[in-house]
Enzyme design. Structure first.
Site, PDB file in Angstrom:
ATOM      1  N   ASP A 120     -35.961 -14.532 -13.803  1.00 50.47           N
ATOM      2  CA  ASP A 120     -35.317 -14.443 -15.110  1.00 50.47           C
ATOM      3  C   ASP A 120     -36.445 -14.220 -16.127  1.00 50.47           C
ATOM      4  O   ASP A 120     -37.598 -14.543 -15.859  1.00 50.47           O
ATOM      5  CB  ASP A 120     -34.543 -15.736 -15.396  1.00 50.47           C
ATOM      6  CG  ASP A 120     -33.976 -15.752 -16.791  1.00 50.47           C
ATOM      7  OD1 ASP A 120     -33.368 -14.742 -17.203  1.00 50.47           O
ATOM      8  OD2 ASP A 120     -34.164 -16.770 -17.502  1.00 50.47           O
ATOM      9  N   ASP A 132     -36.295 -14.621 -20.164  1.00 47.85           N
ATOM     10  CA  ASP A 132     -36.366 -15.561 -21.294  1.00 47.85           C
ATOM     11  C   ASP A 132     -36.328 -17.012 -20.804  1.00 47.85           C
ATOM     12  O   ASP A 132     -35.362 -17.429 -20.174  1.00 47.85           O
ATOM     13  CB  ASP A 132     -35.211 -15.291 -22.269  1.00 47.85           C
ATOM     14  CG  ASP A 132     -35.269 -13.855 -22.805  1.00 47.85           C
ATOM     15  OD1 ASP A 132     -36.331 -13.447 -23.289  1.00 47.85           O
ATOM     16  OD2 ASP A 132     -34.252 -13.139 -22.707  1.00 47.85           O
ATOM     17  N   ARG A 148     -24.031  -8.303 -15.315  1.00 42.61           N
ATOM     18  CA  ARG A 148     -24.378  -9.482 -16.119  1.00 42.61           C
ATOM     19  C   ARG A 148     -24.350 -10.739 -15.247  1.00 42.61           C
ATOM     20  O   ARG A 148     -23.315 -11.066 -14.649  1.00 42.61           O
ATOM     21  CB  ARG A 148     -23.382  -9.588 -17.288  1.00 42.61           C
ATOM     22  CG  ARG A 148     -23.635 -10.734 -18.240  1.00 42.61           C
ATOM     23  CD  ARG A 148     -22.735 -10.592 -19.471  1.00 42.61           C
ATOM     24  NE  ARG A 148     -22.606 -11.814 -20.213  1.00 42.61           N
ATOM     25  CZ  ARG A 148     -23.502 -12.253 -21.113  1.00 42.61           C
ATOM     26  NH1 ARG A 148     -24.575 -11.547 -21.383  1.00 42.61           N
ATOM     27  NH2 ARG A 148     -23.295 -13.379 -21.754  1.00 42.61           N
TER      28      ARG A 148
END
Ligand code: ZN
Length: 170
Positions: A8, A10, A109
């Site tokens: 990932d 952030d 997403r």
């Protein structure tokens, strides 16, 4: 087949910022270049899988995000990200300035595993011998849905360097 460590972005690579839309806002977390170099030297691919609804919201363009990722590459020095997969979509419509064609229910997403499955096809990745490192339930759910092993930061490892050490030193 290849093996990957999916990351990932952030909160795992860079300090989390609400609506990160310019290179000036992008700062690496401690130990990240060393962690990614360790992945590079291990034979695992280092692949980012990131939801960036700020693109659908119209806060930044894809080109603007590329500029942020050039800054990331610069800060990483000799550590290398093999590929970035990004979901630019967002499902909730009806906001000013949004990019209508990106306001969709997509398959990429997270928590959906679409980006990991696409990466697996692109790089011939053995997902069950690969890992996902994330800092949210949606990351971990995407990793599990793709059949990967997962490490949740900070619950299971303090930071990226510790998480990578756990995978590579076994
Ligand atoms: Zn998407």
């Amino acid at each position: 087949m290849n093996k990957a460590i999916f990351l990932d972005r952030d909160g795992v690579i860079n300090k989390p910022v609400l609506d990160l839309v310019s290179p000036e806002q992008f700062e690496l977390l401690d130990g990240v270049p060393a962690a990614i170099k360790k992945i590079n030297d291990s034979g695992y691919l280092a692949i980012i899988v990131t939801n960036q609804p700020v693109i659908a919201k119209g806060f930044v363009t894809t080109e603007g995000m590329d500029e942020i990722h050039r800054k990331m590459a610069q800060l990483l020095g000799n550590a290398r990200i093999d590929k970035i997969y990004m979901c630019p979509h967002h499902p909730e419509k009806g906001f000013d300035g949004e990019v209508k064609e990106l306001k969709i229910e997509c398959g990429c997403r997270k928590p959906k595993p679409g980006m990991l499955l696409l990466a697996a096809a692109d790089f011939d990745i053995d997902l069950k011998n690969s890992w996902l490192i994330g800092d949210s339930d949606t990351d971990i759910a995407a990793g599990k849905a793709a059949g990967c092993n997962t490490i949740f930061i900070p619950a299971e490892a303090k930071n990226l360097l510790e998480a990578v050490g756990r995978i590579i030193n076994k």
